[in-house]
Design a protein around this motif. Structure first.
Motif, mmCIF file in Angstrom:
data_model
loop_
_atom_site.group_PDB
_atom_site.id
_atom_site.type_symbol
_atom_site.label_atom_id
_atom_site.label_comp_id
_atom_site.label_asym_id
_atom_site.label_seq_id
_atom_site.Cartn_x
_atom_site.Cartn_y
_atom_site.Cartn_z
ATOM 1 N N ASP A 90 0.835 -1.208 0.000
ATOM 2 C CA ASP A 90 0.000 0.000 0.000
ATOM 3 C C ASP A 90 0.869 1.257 0.000
ATOM 4 O O ASP A 90 0.620 2.198 -0.759
ATOM 5 N N MET A 91 1.900 1.276 0.815
ATOM 6 C CA MET A 91 2.803 2.437 0.860
ATOM 7 C C MET A 91 3.462 2.666 -0.496
ATOM 8 O O MET A 91 3.574 3.813 -0.957
ATOM 9 N N SER A 97 9.959 -0.132 -5.319
ATOM 10 C CA SER A 97 8.745 0.301 -6.010
ATOM 11 C C SER A 97 7.936 -0.923 -6.409
ATOM 12 O O SER A 97 8.444 -2.047 -6.427
ATOM 13 N N SER A 150 2.326 1.939 -3.330
ATOM 14 C CA SER A 150 1.362 2.320 -4.368
ATOM 15 C C SER A 150 1.362 3.839 -4.593
ATOM 16 O O SER A 150 0.863 4.308 -5.607
ATOM 17 N N TYR A 151 1.953 4.578 -3.669
ATOM 18 C CA TYR A 151 2.064 6.037 -3.817
ATOM 19 C C TYR A 151 3.366 6.447 -4.500
ATOM 20 O O TYR A 151 3.559 7.616 -4.809
ATOM 21 N N GLY A 152 4.277 5.490 -4.686
ATOM 22 C CA GLY A 152 5.548 5.792 -5.333
ATOM 23 C C GLY A 152 6.698 5.095 -4.637
ATOM 24 O O GLY A 152 6.541 4.511 -3.560
#
Length: 96
Positions: A23-24, A71, A26-28
């Motif tokens: 999840d973390m 990533s 997924s933001y970059g």
């Protein structure tokens, strides 16, 4: 579909900490230090979780000097979603 590979990915996602890491990411991309700030465990424990995710093909690593940036493997994530939808879909014809 490669059921063995699918099961390996699902096993990698069977730990809530690894799901949070996904999840973390997924933001970059993030370095290990940024990921570690969000957990109450040691660097070796993070390395284990990352290794499981990398071995499953969900996460990629880019090393820059002494820094490791992690990533999501977007292609693998898309494949996971597609295969999960396929497995979970109700079908009207019998297997055979």
């Amino acid at each position: 579909m490669d059921y063995e590979a699918y099961a390996k990915v699902m096993k990698a996602l069977s730990d809530p900490k690894r799901v949070k890491i996904i999840d973390m990411l997924s933001y970059g991309a993030l370095c290990a230090c940024d990921i570690l700030e969000q957990f109450d465990f040691t660097q070796p424990t993070l390395s284990h979780h990352i290794k499981v995710l990398v071995d499953a093909g969900l996460v990629t690593v880019e090393k820059t000097g002494t820094w490791h940036h992690y990533s999501l493997n977007e292609m693998k994530m898309d494949q996971l979603v597609t295969e999960t939808i396929k497995i979970a879909s109700v079908r009207t014809t019998a297997i055979g």
